[in-house]
Design an enzyme around this catalytic site. Structure first.
Site, PDB file in Angstrom:
ATOM      1  N   GLY A  40      16.602   4.569  15.787  1.00  0.00           N
ATOM      2  CA  GLY A  40      15.151   4.660  15.828  1.00  0.00           C
ATOM      3  C   GLY A  40      14.617   3.915  17.025  1.00  0.00           C
ATOM      4  CG  LEU A  43       5.169   0.717  17.564  1.00  0.00           C
ATOM      5  CD1 LEU A  43       3.898   0.397  16.820  1.00  0.00           C
ATOM      6  CD2 LEU A  43       5.074   0.292  19.012  1.00  0.00           C
ATOM      7  CB  ALA A  44      10.451  -1.034  13.827  1.00  0.00           C
ATOM      8  N   GLY A  45      12.140  -0.035  16.146  1.00  0.00           N
ATOM      9  CA  GLY A  45      13.449   0.126  16.764  1.00  0.00           C
ATOM     10  C   GLY A  45      13.427  -0.138  18.263  1.00  0.00           C
ATOM     11  CG  HIS A 266      -6.096   8.344   6.501  1.00  0.00           C
ATOM     12  ND1 HIS A 266      -7.341   8.849   6.768  1.00  0.00           N
ATOM     13  CD2 HIS A 266      -5.961   7.238   7.281  1.00  0.00           C
ATOM     14  CE1 HIS A 266      -7.925   8.083   7.675  1.00  0.00           C
ATOM     15  NE2 HIS A 266      -7.127   7.093   7.997  1.00  0.00           N
ATOM     16  NE  ARG A 330      -6.585   3.652   5.813  1.00  0.00           N
ATOM     17  CZ  ARG A 330      -5.638   3.448   6.716  1.00  0.00           C
ATOM     18  NH1 ARG A 330      -4.372   3.422   6.351  1.00  0.00           N
ATOM     19  NH2 ARG A 330      -5.949   3.272   7.984  1.00  0.00           N
ATOM     20  CG  HIS A 401      -1.871   7.750   6.983  1.00  0.00           C
ATOM     21  ND1 HIS A 401      -1.815   8.327   8.227  1.00  0.00           N
ATOM     22  CD2 HIS A 401      -2.194   6.458   7.189  1.00  0.00           C
ATOM     23  CE1 HIS A 401      -2.124   7.419   9.137  1.00  0.00           C
ATOM     24  NE2 HIS A 401      -2.329   6.270   8.544  1.00  0.00           N
ATOM     25  CD  GLU A 425       5.828   4.763   7.693  1.00  0.00           C
ATOM     26  OE1 GLU A 425       5.546   4.893   8.900  1.00  0.00           O
ATOM     27  OE2 GLU A 425       5.441   5.549   6.812  1.00  0.00           O
TER      28      GLU A 425
HETATM   29  C1  LIG Z   1      -1.472   9.760  12.453  1.00  0.00           C
HETATM   30  C2  LIG Z   1      -1.094   8.349  12.181  1.00  0.00           C
HETATM   31  C3  LIG Z   1      -1.917   7.298  12.573  1.00  0.00           C
HETATM   32  C4  LIG Z   1      -1.571   5.977  12.351  1.00  0.00           C
HETATM   33  N1  LIG Z   1      -2.414   4.984  12.755  1.00  0.00           N
HETATM   34  C5  LIG Z   1      -2.062   3.696  12.569  1.00  0.00           C
HETATM   35  C6  LIG Z   1      -2.912   2.647  13.019  1.00  0.00           C
HETATM   36  O1  LIG Z   1      -3.980   2.904  13.584  1.00  0.00           O
HETATM   37  N2  LIG Z   1      -2.509   1.371  12.825  1.00  0.00           N
HETATM   38  C7  LIG Z   1      -1.330   1.075  12.215  1.00  0.00           C
HETATM   39  O2  LIG Z   1      -1.006  -0.103  12.096  1.00  0.00           O
HETATM   40  N3  LIG Z   1      -0.496   2.049  11.759  1.00  0.00           N
HETATM   41  C8  LIG Z   1      -0.847   3.350  11.924  1.00  0.00           C
HETATM   42  N4  LIG Z   1      -0.011   4.341  11.468  1.00  0.00           N
HETATM   43  C9  LIG Z   1       1.273   3.972  10.861  1.00  0.00           C
HETATM   44  C10 LIG Z   1       2.265   3.612  11.955  1.00  0.00           C
HETATM   45  O3  LIG Z   1       2.065   4.446  13.068  1.00  0.00           O
HETATM   46  C11 LIG Z   1       3.708   3.787  11.519  1.00  0.00           C
HETATM   47  O4  LIG Z   1       3.887   3.237  10.277  1.00  0.00           O
HETATM   48  C12 LIG Z   1       4.654   3.076  12.480  1.00  0.00           C
HETATM   49  O5  LIG Z   1       4.416   3.491  13.791  1.00  0.00           O
HETATM   50  C13 LIG Z   1       6.091   3.328  12.117  1.00  0.00           C
HETATM   51  O6  LIG Z   1       6.896   2.859  13.194  1.00  0.00           O
HETATM   52  P1  LIG Z   1       8.458   2.820  13.028  1.00  0.00           P
HETATM   53  O7  LIG Z   1       9.019   2.242  14.285  1.00  0.00           O
HETATM   54  O8  LIG Z   1       8.813   2.126  11.785  1.00  0.00           O
HETATM   55  O9  LIG Z   1       8.924   4.323  12.845  1.00  0.00           O
HETATM   56  P2  LIG Z   1       8.684   5.562  13.818  1.00  0.00           P
HETATM   57  O10 LIG Z   1       7.739   5.233  14.899  1.00  0.00           O
HETATM   58  O11 LIG Z   1       8.367   6.708  12.926  1.00  0.00           O
HETATM   59  O12 LIG Z   1      10.069   5.818  14.516  1.00  0.00           O
HETATM   60  C14 LIG Z   1      11.120   6.440  13.808  1.00  0.00           C
HETATM   61  C15 LIG Z   1      12.267   6.529  14.781  1.00  0.00           C
HETATM   62  O13 LIG Z   1      13.448   6.792  14.088  1.00  0.00           O
HETATM   63  C16 LIG Z   1      14.113   7.882  14.665  1.00  0.00           C
HETATM   64  N5  LIG Z   1      14.829   8.551  13.597  1.00  0.00           N
HETATM   65  C17 LIG Z   1      14.369   8.902  12.381  1.00  0.00           C
HETATM   66  N6  LIG Z   1      15.367   9.454  11.655  1.00  0.00           N
HETATM   67  C18 LIG Z   1      16.473   9.436  12.430  1.00  0.00           C
HETATM   68  C19 LIG Z   1      17.816   9.862  12.248  1.00  0.00           C
HETATM   69  N7  LIG Z   1      18.218  10.387  11.105  1.00  0.00           N
HETATM   70  N8  LIG Z   1      18.668   9.712  13.284  1.00  0.00           N
HETATM   71  C20 LIG Z   1      18.265   9.167  14.448  1.00  0.00           C
HETATM   72  N9  LIG Z   1      17.023   8.735  14.668  1.00  0.00           N
HETATM   73  C21 LIG Z   1      16.143   8.877  13.656  1.00  0.00           C
HETATM   74  C22 LIG Z   1      13.044   8.712  15.300  1.00  0.00           C
HETATM   75  O14 LIG Z   1      13.601   9.443  16.374  1.00  0.00           O
HETATM   76  C23 LIG Z   1      12.091   7.631  15.801  1.00  0.00           C
HETATM   77  O15 LIG Z   1      12.550   7.187  17.056  1.00  0.00           O
HETATM   78  C24 LIG Z   1      -0.361   5.675  11.677  1.00  0.00           C
HETATM   79  C25 LIG Z   1       0.472   6.710  11.271  1.00  0.00           C
HETATM   80  C26 LIG Z   1       0.124   8.030  11.489  1.00  0.00           C
HETATM   81  C27 LIG Z   1       1.012   9.132  10.993  1.00  0.00           C
END
Ligand SMILES: Cc1cc2nc3c(=O)[nH]c(=O)nc-3n(C[C@H](O)[C@H](O)[C@H](O)COP(=O)(O)OP(=O)(O)OC[C@H]3O[C@@H](n4cnc5c(N)ncnc54)[C@H](O)[C@@H]3O)c2cc1C
Ligand code: HEM
Ligand code: HEM
Ligand code: SF4
Ligand code: F3S
Ligand code: FES
Lengths: 637, 209, 229
Positions: A40, A43-45, A266, A330, A401, A425
């Site tokens: 991943g 933001l986290a990864g 949402h 929400r 959402h 997430e």
């Molecule tokens: C439309 C929308 C608006 C939002 N607005 C806000 C906001 O204003 N403020 C806020 O705080 N939060 C907001 N959120 C929530 C927030 O964006 C997400 O919770 C957060 O960005 C999740 O980040 P993440 O790094 O955990 O996962 P993600 O950013 O979803 O990254 C997942 C990563 O894992 C990889 N991956 C997934 N499965 C696999 C697999 N099987 N093999 C290899 N790679 C894989 C993907 O390629 C991706 O790189 C919003 C969400 C949405 C949908």
């Protein structure tokens, strides 16, 4: 098995410091000798991979998109919270901590949340230094706004593209490390299984989405940053590719899955326009500051909105919540929209929408001010619906959402599997039963930049990690498992497309495990899902071969996992005989229709263990103590 | 490219000014000028100028050919259907206008420098009667037509060339781009009009021998 | 309405590829362009044919995953719009549309409309960043940034790396994409120390990736969905 959250005790302000001091370190010269897999690049990864590489570890980073920069985090709009108190409006680490625990409806871990609030401050500094173009005041100082009903201005933002800009910051840091050769990047590569050796996570099996090649990668620790599972509902605001596969396959290897039924809806999304609909688009919550939500008083009133006189309009939020009105949280806003639509008073062709009306705001403030505040959102709306919100009220409807549930992790962000970590997430950690706006970005970056890089050393320093190679039976087994799944899916040659199954599952989940749930609804879903899943495995049609770019095959694998997760979500929802945050059980509500928690019996994290196909999962409980913020009933009347 | 472009631009500018002397009330002016250019004392300079010029043209053409090579390398497979969204037409036709101008220059030199097209009159040893040559030359509508066509292409070539030159040399900033564009256009038009005025004037009989 | 599609079909990188003709009956004007392709694919699957491969993820114009040439224009006829944001109401019954993948040496076709854009990532790795290790940052307000600079940086940072600029440029040049990153980091005080190495690194990399060189034609700007200038 009992769950040890490893949360430190003592004064909450110093828990993180004392805990860190207790952790073992890895000598800089030795870091180079250790490989860490980060699945991943959101933001986290992305932040984790970049930071661990800076520390000197060898990193292998994976994402299924063609570039790490496209992770779903890119779509986040509103902003990111931080307890900077730049505005001297009474904010503090403690207040952010307090708001988050309360907002999570008292189903999160105090220690984690406090740490999150502490770190929030460093995140902003880091991002600014990376060149994230946060909004500024004319003085040149960072600008803030209040978001999601918070009483303080603690939300930092970059236009309507905060997630994009934060992700680009992490992505650029990651590319920097890739350029330095410290990170090996694998785009268009999907993790399909976890390799376990002697009870530890030691690698992953992946499929190269371009060539279809199945490959094994080995490491001393594996980090899952694979995002949320909102797409179990088919229609959600998540990106099309968002999936639960990585987390779920880890779950099947023994990782506990926590609070799966905690999903967030949402309230202000653009409604479904037809059965071809492929995803839902979110409209910023800020619209509710000036827009008034209403539906016709009469059932099935098909008149055009502007023909309906005020007397025949029901501004139901203002009616039911005089003090908060259209600005209720929400979950409350969403549930009420569903209620009026269920009463048959929904609007639009589908009857699954309510009006968000700016007529009065325009009359009061004038078109220009409204255009100034919401111009880009109105454009986005018109682009999609072809209707002009300046003339006709918007039609909105709630949509899935965010998912608060995820892999269970301890205070070190490690799952119950030694060496397997979950961040962002993908884990369940900090938001309890309901996430506050602008807190997910904060959590993802806190985990990746500051928490994980501090905690992972301890595991690596204190574990014996003998070398393993492809010949190892555990590796063979995992590869066989992955190949079998693809072969089976390709072999079925049934009559229905993957999407048709996904749609059906999504509808079922939305109806019975969505905004509000009932015991018999969940039971019905639990009876229906297995049948549908069997049909999937008998009748799905996956065209093409395994050794090529095959998008049907990718989808099929993900939907197969959604089926199993869906069942667990319903089970979890059925067990949790209370209403809290995003989990609303109609049987459990206060006299005036609000969520009624049952702290006596449900103040715990539900962590589910996999017991094999068909076998009922095992429920483990992590009790939650609240020493600082004392559980109270939310009320918005 | 930029450098050569600059030289070529400089030359045409100077050359145009030189040519405009044909309008001077003193009918001898242009010849004096030519005589001055050809004066044995300046011969070295003249040849130097010619070499620089020749070098620039060759270099310029080489650069242009390289550009088109890079271009075809960068997109080996073209589109079945490609619409050119409305952007500068001149920009897309540099590869056409350029060579035609070059062809013109050759013809032009044969015409007015070497006299291969029609015999040149000299008022003295190595002193071309430029005025006569020009006037007689432009009495032929075909010659004039070709000249005018060439000038129009030159105008386009210079228009994009100049603006592009500024970009390549980094003389840009979002705020000034529009200014730069207009300046290039003005310069290009001035040069083209300046040149064209001569043959037209001759045809119109305003300028006679 | 009924839409006639001519789509580039190519099994894999080594396949020669060809245009194939399809018809999509009863397209709703409310469909997005990609939903129209979904519908086509469902019908192909029903006929046991290989569905058309195309990239998409967010489907709201922010991830930069989607995009193809529609009748010779990157992302289709509506300016400032990604393919996923394009809706069918902009077309009329019986329209014939030619869909082709981005074409550039640096973007080899993987399958059908899917191309390999990793060259864009390598451009960033060659200098499109500010080197700051986690933890070393001063307070966010320690360095003031004039609003207009922050706004200009944001304008440039809005690039979604879709590749339309390269696809449209007659020279297949990536200069708009690079200019966007250079402008984003270059307008901010934090970006000053690495200003020159950044540009040199990226330009050298662009050459190595076989992107064309810019002759300031300007078609890139005309099709950029994010209005990068
Ligand atoms: C439309 C929308 C608006 C939002 N607005 C806000 C906001 O204003 N403020 C806020 O705080 N939060 C907001 N959120 C929530 C927030 O964006 C997400 O919770 C957060 O960005 C999740 O980040 P993440 O790094 O955990 O996962 P993600 O950013 O979803 O990254 C997942 C990563 O894992 C990889 N991956 C997934 N499965 C696999 C697999 N099987 N093999 C290899 N790679 C894989 C993907 O390629 C991706 O790189 C919003 C969400 C949405 C949908
Ligand atoms: C075979 C002949 C020629 C060819 C193929 C040619 C082609 C080109 C090309 C491809 C460019 C680059 C455009 C760009 O960089 O955007 C250019 C620029 C230019 N050309 Fe020519 N040209 C030719 C002759 C001429 C002549 C005879 C002149 C002047 C009288 C001229 C003046 C210029 C100028 C001023 C520029 C701008 C330089 C720059 O772009 O940096 N060219 N030409
Ligand atoms: C109507 C327009 C023009 C007229 C009347 C004109 C006139 C002349 C004349 C009279 C000469 C000979 C001068 C001499 O031998 O002393 C000459 C030479 C020349 N002209 Fe022009 N010219 C015109 C346009 C151009 C243009 C547009 C170009 C280039 C793009 C050009 C390039 C040259 C060159 C290269 C020579 C040779 C100079 C030399 O002897 O070294 N001319 N021109
Ligand atoms: S500059 Fe515009 S067209 Fe080019 S990649 Fe960025 S967003 Fe796409
Ligand atoms: S179209 Fe191409 S030539 Fe330059 S200005 Fe744009 S990159
Ligand atoms: S799919 Fe994300 S920009 Fe189009």
């Amino acid at each position: 098995m009992t769950l040890d959250s490893k949360s430190p005790g003592g004064p909450i302000e110093t828990r993180w410091d004392r805990h860190r001091f207790g952790l073992k370190l890895v000598n800089p010269a030795n870091k180079r000798k250790h490989t860490i897999i980060v699945v991943g690049t959101g933001l986290a990864g992305g932040s984790a991979a970049a930071t661990l590489a800076e520390l000197g570890y060898n990193i292998k980073s994976f994402c299924f998109q063609d570039s790490p920069r496209r992770a779903h985090s890119i779509a986040a709009q509103g902003g990111i919270n931080a307890a900077k108190n730049y505005h001297n409006d009474g904010d503090s680490v403690y207040r952010l901590f307090y708001d988050t625990v309360k907002g999570g409806d008292f189903r999160s871990r105090e220690s984690n949340v406090y740490r999150l609030a502490q770190i929030s401050v460093n995140i902003i500094d880091q991002c600014v230094a990376q060149g994230v173009p946060f909004a500024r005041e004319y003085s040149g100082y960072l600008d803030n706004r209040s978001f999601g009903g918070a009483q303080v201005s603690r939300t930092f933002y970059a236009r309507g593209q905060t997630g994009q800009q934060l992700l680009l910051g992490a992505y650029q840091a990651l590319e920097h490390q890739i350029g330095q050769g410290r990170v090996k990047m694998y785009p268009r590569t999907e993790m399909l299984d976890l390799i376990m050796v002697d009870g530890r996570a030691r690698g992953i099996v992946t499929r190269d989405l371009v060539t279809g090649r199945i490959e094994s990668h080995f490491a001393d620790a594996v980090v899952l940053a694979t995002g949320g599972y909102g797409n179990v509902y088919y229609l959600s605001t998540n990106a099309k590719g968002s999936n639960c596969t990585a987390a779920w396959r880890a779950h099947k290897r023994g990782a506990l899955f926590a609070n799966p039924c905690f999903t967030q809806i949402h309230p202000t999304c653009i409604p479904v326009s037809g059965d071809y609909q492929s995803k839902l688009t979110l409209m910023s919550e800020s619209l509710r500051n000036d827009g008034r939500v209403w539906v016709p008083v009469k059932k099935g009133d098909k008149r055009a909105p502007n023909q309906i006189p005020d007397a025949e309009r029901d501004y139901y939020l203002e009616r039911r919540y005089p003090s908060f009105g259209n600005l209720v949280p929400r979950d409350v806003a969403s549930r009420n929209a569903k209620m009026v639509c269920d009463e048959g008073r929904g609007v639009g062709e589908s009857g699954l929408a309510v009006y968000l009306d700016f007529r009065d705001a325009i009359a009061r403030l004038g078109v220009d001010i409204i255009r100034d505040r919401y111009g880009n959102l109105f454009e986005m709306y018109e682009r999609i619906t072809g209707e002009d919100p300046y003339q006709v009220p918007m039609r909105i409807y709630p949509a899935i959402h965010y998912t608060m549930g995820g892999l269970w992790v301890d205070y070190n962000l490690m799952t119950n599997i030694p060496g397997l970590y979950a961040v962002g997430e993908a884990n369940f950690s900090d938001h309890g039963a309901n996430r506050l706006g602008a807190s997910a970005l904060m959590q993802g970056l806190a985990d990746g930049y500051f928490v994980l890089p501090n905690t992972i050393n301890d595991y690596i320093a204190s574990s014996k990690l003998p070398k393993i190679d492809a010949a190892h039976p555990a590796v063979q087994d995992a590869e066989r498992n992955v190949t079998e799944i693809s072969q089976t899916l390709l072999g079925i040659q049934g009559s229905r497309s993957v999407d048709s199954f996904h749609r059906e599952l999504g509808k079922l989940m939305w109806d019975y495990c969505g905004m509000s749930r009932t015991a018999e609804g969940l039971q019905h879903a639990l009876n229906t899902i297995p049948a549908l899943r069997d049909q999937f495995w008998r009748d799905v049609r996956v065209t093409g071969q395994g050794e090529e770019l095959n998008q049907s095959l990718e989808k099929a694998g993900r939907v197969a996992d959604f089926f199993e997760l869906a069942e667990l979500m319903c089970l979890d929802g059925l067990y949790r005989n209370e209403s809290c945050g995003g989990h609303f059980r109609e049987e459990f509500q206060t006299s005036d229709g609000e969520a009624a928690r049952d702290d006596a019996s449900f103040s715990y994290v539900a962590a589910w263990g996999y017991r094999g196909p068909g076998a009922a999962p095992e429920l483990l409980r992590e009790p939650l103590e609240f020493e600082y913020v004392h559980p109270a009933q939310r009320s918005y009347k | 490219m930029a450098l050569t472009g600059l030289i070529l631009f400089g030359y045409v500018l100077a050359h145009m000014i030189g040519n405009l002397q044909i309008f001077s009330p003193d009918r001898g002016q242009l010849n004096h000028y030519a005589a001055f250019l050809h004066a044995s004392s300046n011969l070295a300079l003249l040849w130097l100028a010619r070499f620089i010029l020749l070098g620039a043209v060759i270099w310029h053409i080489v650069a242009a050919v390289q550009l088109s090579k890079i271009k075809s390398d960068a997109r080996p497979v073209g589109y079945v259907k490609k619409r050119d969204v409305p952007t500068s037409y001149a920009a897309r036709t540099m590869m056409w206008s350029g060579p035609i101008i070059a062809a013109f220059v050759i013809f032009h030199i044969l015409h007015l420098t070497t006299g291969a097209v029609l015999p040149l009159k000299e008022v003295g040893a190595n002193q071309p009667d430029v005025r006569y040559n020009v006037v007689s030359g432009f009495q032929n509508p075909f010659v004039t037509g070709f000249y005018i066509l060439a000038m129009v292409l030159l105008c386009m070539h210079l228009y994009h060339g100049l603006w592009s030159l500024c970009q390549s040399l980094g003389w840009i900033s979002p705020r000034h781009n529009q200014k730069i564009k207009t300046t290039s256009a003005v310069l290009a038009i001035v040069i083209c009009v300046g040149f064209i005025s001569v043959p037209l004037a001759v045809l119109a009989g305003l300028v006679t021998y | 309405m009924r839409i006639v599609l001519h789509i580039w079909r190519q099994r894999n990188a080594s396949d020669k590829g060809r245009m194939a003709r399809y018809e999509v009956p009863n397209v709703s004007e409310h469909m997005s362009f990609l939903e129209m392709l979904d519908v086509l694919n469902e019908s192909l699957i029903a006929r046991n044919e290989d569905p058309v491969a195309f990239d998409s993820d967010c489907r709201e114009g922010i991830c930069g995953m989607c995009g193809c040439m529609v009748n010779g224009v990157a992302h289709g006829p509506v300016p400032g719009t990604t393919l996923c944001q394009l809706h069918m109401r902009h077309f009329k019954d019986g329209d014939e549309l030619y869909l082709e993948p981005w074409r550039a040496r640096a973007f080899p076709v993987i399958k059908d409309l899917v191309v390999d854009r990793r060259a864009f990532d390598r451009l960033i790795a060659a200098g499109g960043y500010i080197s700051v290790s986690t933890g070393s940052a001063p307070d966010g307000n320690a360095m003031l940034v004039p609003k207009k600079d922050a706004d200009r940086a944001m304008d440039a940072a809005a690039c979604i790396a879709c590749g339309a600029c390269v696809a449209m440029c007659p020279n297949a040049s990536a200069s708009l994409y690079m200019a966007a990153k250079v402008a984003h980091l270059g307008t901010l005080p934090q970006g000053q120390p690495e200003r020159n190495s950044r540009v040199l690194g990226m330009v050298a990399q662009a050459k190595a990736e076989m992107f064309g060189s810019c002759t300031n034609i300007g078609e890139c700007e005309a099709v950029c969905p994010k209005g990068i200038k």
